[in-house]
Design a protein around this motif. Structure first.
Motif, short mmCIF file in Angstrom:
data_model
loop_
_atom_site.label_atom_id
_atom_site.label_comp_id
_atom_site.label_asym_id
_atom_site.label_seq_id
_atom_site.Cartn_x
_atom_site.Cartn_y
_atom_site.Cartn_z
N GLY A 72 0.80 -1.21 0.00
CA GLY A 72 0.00 0.00 0.00
C GLY A 72 0.84 1.26 0.00
O GLY A 72 0.57 2.21 -0.75
N ALA A 73 1.88 1.29 0.84
CA ALA A 73 2.72 2.49 0.94
C ALA A 73 3.47 2.75 -0.36
O ALA A 73 3.56 3.90 -0.82
N ASN A 74 4.03 1.71 -0.96
CA ASN A 74 4.75 1.88 -2.22
C ASN A 74 3.82 2.35 -3.34
O ASN A 74 4.23 3.13 -4.20
N SER A 75 2.58 1.88 -3.30
CA SER A 75 1.62 2.27 -4.34
C SER A 75 1.14 3.70 -4.14
O SER A 75 0.91 4.43 -5.11
N LEU A 76 0.98 4.10 -2.89
CA LEU A 76 0.48 5.43 -2.56
C LEU A 76 1.52 6.51 -2.81
O LEU A 76 1.18 7.67 -3.07
N LYS A 77 2.78 6.16 -2.78
CA LYS A 77 3.90 7.11 -2.82
C LYS A 77 3.71 8.17 -3.92
O LYS A 77 3.53 7.83 -5.09
N PRO A 78 3.77 9.46 -3.56
CA PRO A 78 3.61 10.53 -4.55
C PRO A 78 4.76 10.55 -5.55
O PRO A 78 5.83 9.98 -5.29
N SER A 79 4.56 11.23 -6.67
CA SER A 79 5.63 11.36 -7.65
C SER A 79 6.70 12.31 -7.12
O SER A 79 6.41 13.23 -6.36
N GLU A 80 7.92 12.09 -7.54
CA GLU A 80 9.01 12.96 -7.12
C GLU A 80 8.80 14.38 -7.63
O GLU A 80 9.17 15.35 -6.96
N ALA A 81 8.20 14.50 -8.81
CA ALA A 81 7.98 15.82 -9.41
C ALA A 81 7.05 16.69 -8.58
O ALA A 81 7.11 17.92 -8.63
N SER A 82 6.18 16.06 -7.78
CA SER A 82 5.22 16.82 -6.98
C SER A 82 5.89 17.48 -5.78
O SER A 82 5.33 18.40 -5.18
N GLY A 83 7.07 17.00 -5.43
CA GLY A 83 7.77 17.54 -4.27
C GLY A 83 7.21 17.04 -2.95
O GLY A 83 7.57 17.53 -1.87
N ILE A 84 6.33 16.06 -3.00
CA ILE A 84 5.70 15.50 -1.80
C ILE A 84 6.26 14.10 -1.54
O ILE A 84 6.49 13.33 -2.48
N THR A 85 6.47 13.76 -0.28
CA THR A 85 6.91 12.43 0.10
C THR A 85 5.92 11.85 1.11
O THR A 85 5.00 12.54 1.57
N LEU A 86 6.13 10.61 1.46
CA LEU A 86 5.26 9.97 2.46
C LEU A 86 5.42 10.58 3.84
O LEU A 86 4.63 10.31 4.74
N ALA A 87 6.44 11.42 4.01
CA ALA A 87 6.66 12.11 5.29
C ALA A 87 5.89 13.43 5.36
O ALA A 87 5.93 14.11 6.39
N HIS A 88 5.19 13.79 4.30
CA HIS A 88 4.42 15.05 4.27
C HIS A 88 3.36 15.03 5.38
O HIS A 88 2.74 13.98 5.64
N PRO A 89 3.14 16.16 6.05
CA PRO A 89 2.16 16.19 7.15
C PRO A 89 0.72 15.90 6.73
O PRO A 89 -0.13 15.72 7.60
N ASN A 90 0.45 15.82 5.43
CA ASN A 90 -0.88 15.43 5.01
C ASN A 90 -0.94 13.93 4.67
O ASN A 90 -1.93 13.43 4.17
N ILE A 91 0.18 13.24 4.95
CA ILE A 91 0.22 11.79 4.76
C ILE A 91 0.67 11.10 6.05
O ILE A 91 0.10 10.10 6.45
N LYS A 92 1.68 11.64 6.68
CA LYS A 92 2.20 11.06 7.93
C LYS A 92 1.61 11.85 9.10
O LYS A 92 1.96 13.01 9.32
N PHE A 93 0.72 11.24 9.86
CA PHE A 93 0.02 11.95 10.93
C PHE A 93 0.63 11.73 12.30
O PHE A 93 0.43 12.54 13.21
N LEU A 94 1.38 10.65 12.49
CA LEU A 94 2.09 10.48 13.74
C LEU A 94 3.14 11.57 13.85
O LEU A 94 4.00 11.72 12.98
N GLY A 95 3.08 12.34 14.92
CA GLY A 95 4.02 13.45 15.09
C GLY A 95 3.59 14.72 14.38
O GLY A 95 4.28 15.74 14.48
N ASN A 96 2.45 14.68 13.68
CA ASN A 96 1.97 15.86 12.95
C ASN A 96 0.50 16.16 13.26
O ASN A 96 -0.33 16.25 12.35
N PRO A 97 0.14 16.31 14.53
CA PRO A 97 -1.27 16.62 14.84
C PRO A 97 -1.59 18.05 14.42
O PRO A 97 -0.70 18.86 14.17
N PHE A 98 -2.87 18.34 14.34
CA PHE A 98 -3.31 19.67 13.94
C PHE A 98 -4.62 20.01 14.62
O PHE A 98 -5.32 19.12 15.15
N ALA A 99 -4.96 21.28 14.63
CA ALA A 99 -6.22 21.72 15.23
C ALA A 99 -7.37 21.52 14.25
O ALA A 99 -7.23 21.80 13.06
N THR A 100 -8.48 21.03 14.76
CA THR A 100 -9.67 20.83 13.92
C THR A 100 -10.92 21.08 14.75
O THR A 100 -10.98 20.68 15.92
#
Length: 374
Positions: free
Chosen positions: A273-301
């Motif tokens: 699943g993680a390998n399939s979900l992985k964003p393209s390098e051109a997008s500048g996003i990685t699996l560590a992005h705060p909109n993908i990795k939520f552990l350690g990245n909480p937010f107010a809602t």
């Protein structure tokens, strides 16, 4: 992208399937006898059916991950009939920020299934659950055979009158990498609020496992992009949410967990699943992005959050950590429900692993949480 295993294409796929069947034929009779004694079950408090169910489901999921079994998605109604609807994307100004950074992944038309029936034009609609199915972003479609048990359980034990399960794009299919699923989640919420006119205060967004991840991703998107003017749902149920796809790429994290013997999850499913979900390098996003990795990245809602996890599942520690991190954010309304002796994602898999009663009790707690936060 990681190299493919020899078992994901023919003839390797046939060999893996034949091997899995052969192993199953040998092992199943043994475990059927072995689990007769409660002391020999992975969890002595489980019933015989639960112990056997967990073994069977784990064997099946492992096989699907080894051969990377594809789930074809169709916009045809199928056996769901008029309960299946086709949703078009909302206005382009609703898709900004993180969902607009991959030039090759754009909002698309998707489908979705209504439970127990499709709301009729002009008819009164009560509380609605927008539910995202689990499956590591590589399997599932929200239809009866996939989300039917969740829908039946939620509708029978809460005040919700309807549940809508989107058939979001899967990462295992072409064009399904991040942020396609998040685009589809936005489209699904807009379908309810803008097209059908259902007030956001009547909507709970819900998701199990990868669907729980998608639920958090949607709430993060709403919080980070006020200019998109996407309404915040009244409540959120997070069933065994997958909070860290990046962590699934570290082999041994799941296999060595103390709850590995008492859960049906296999680390190969998460890696696929993680390998399939992985964003393209051109997008500048990685699996560590705060909109993908939520552990350690909480937010107010403004949306109250209920985390539900099984005490016997591999993601238990992550789910508790996630709850604690979100609870520590000032202004957040957060609660935690631990399902005693429960495995991963009972709202999805309860019927197969025989945790139906536990799923019903958890759904009742979820309904009470929604009622208390109205």
């Amino acid at each position: 992208m990681a190299s493919k295993s020899a078992y994901t294409s023919h003839p390797g796929k046939l060999l893996a399937t034949a091997g899995a069947i052969g192993v199953g034929v040998v092992q199943l009779p043994f475990w059927m006898l072995y689990f007769l004694a409660a002391s020999r079950r992975p969890n002595p408090k489980w019933t015989y059916q639960q112990a056997l169910g967990v073994f069977i489901v784990k064997s099946y999921l492992t096989w699907t991950a080894v051969i990377e079994l594809k789930t074809p998605l169709s916009l045809k109604s199928g056996s769901e009939g008029d309960r299946f609807v086709v949703i078009k994307p909302g206005p382009s100004d609703k898709y900004i920020g993180v969902v607009d950074q991959d030039a090759e992944v754009k909002p698309e038309t998707i489908g979705g299934t209504w439970y127990p029936a499709r709301p009729r034009s002009g008819s009164a609609v009560g509380k609605v659950v927008l539910h995202f199915h689990g499956g590591a972003y590589v399997v599932g479609d929200g239809r009866d055979s996939d989300a039917g048990f969740a829908a039946k359980t939620i509708l029978a034990n809460t005040a919700a009158t309807h549940m809508f399960a989107p058939q979001y794009r899967l990462a295992s299919n072409p064009g399904g990498r991040f942020p396609s699923q998040l685009q589809d989640a936005i489209s699904s919420l807009l379908y309810l609020t803008d097209e059908l006119g259902i007030p956001a205060e009547k909507i709970t967004v819900s998701g199990d496992s990868a669907g729980g991840h998608l639920t958090i991703a949607l709430l993060r998107y709403i919080a980070d992009n006020p200019d998109a003017k996407v309404a915040s749902p009244a409540c959120a149920w997070l069933w065994s949410p997958w909070a860290d796809p990046e962590g699934a790429l570290t082999l041994g994290n799941m296999k060595l967990h103390r709850n590995a013997p008492t859960d049906y999850l296999d680390e190969r499913v998460g890696k696929w699943g993680a390998n399939s979900l992985k964003p393209s390098e051109a997008s500048g996003i990685t699996l560590a992005h705060p909109n993908i990795k939520f552990l350690g990245n909480p937010f107010a809602t403004p949306t109250p959050l209920l985390f539900l996890t099984g005490a016997s599942e591999i993601l238990y520690d992550h789910n508790v950590q996630l709850y604690e991190e979100f609870k520590a954010v000032e202004g957040n309304k957060v609660d935690l429900e631990v399902i005693a002796d429960g495995v991963h994602d009972v709202i999805l898999a309860g019927q197969w692993v025989r945790f139906t009663k536990e799923a019903a009790l958890a759904a009742k707690v979820a309904g009470e949480f929604w009622d208390a936060n109205e």
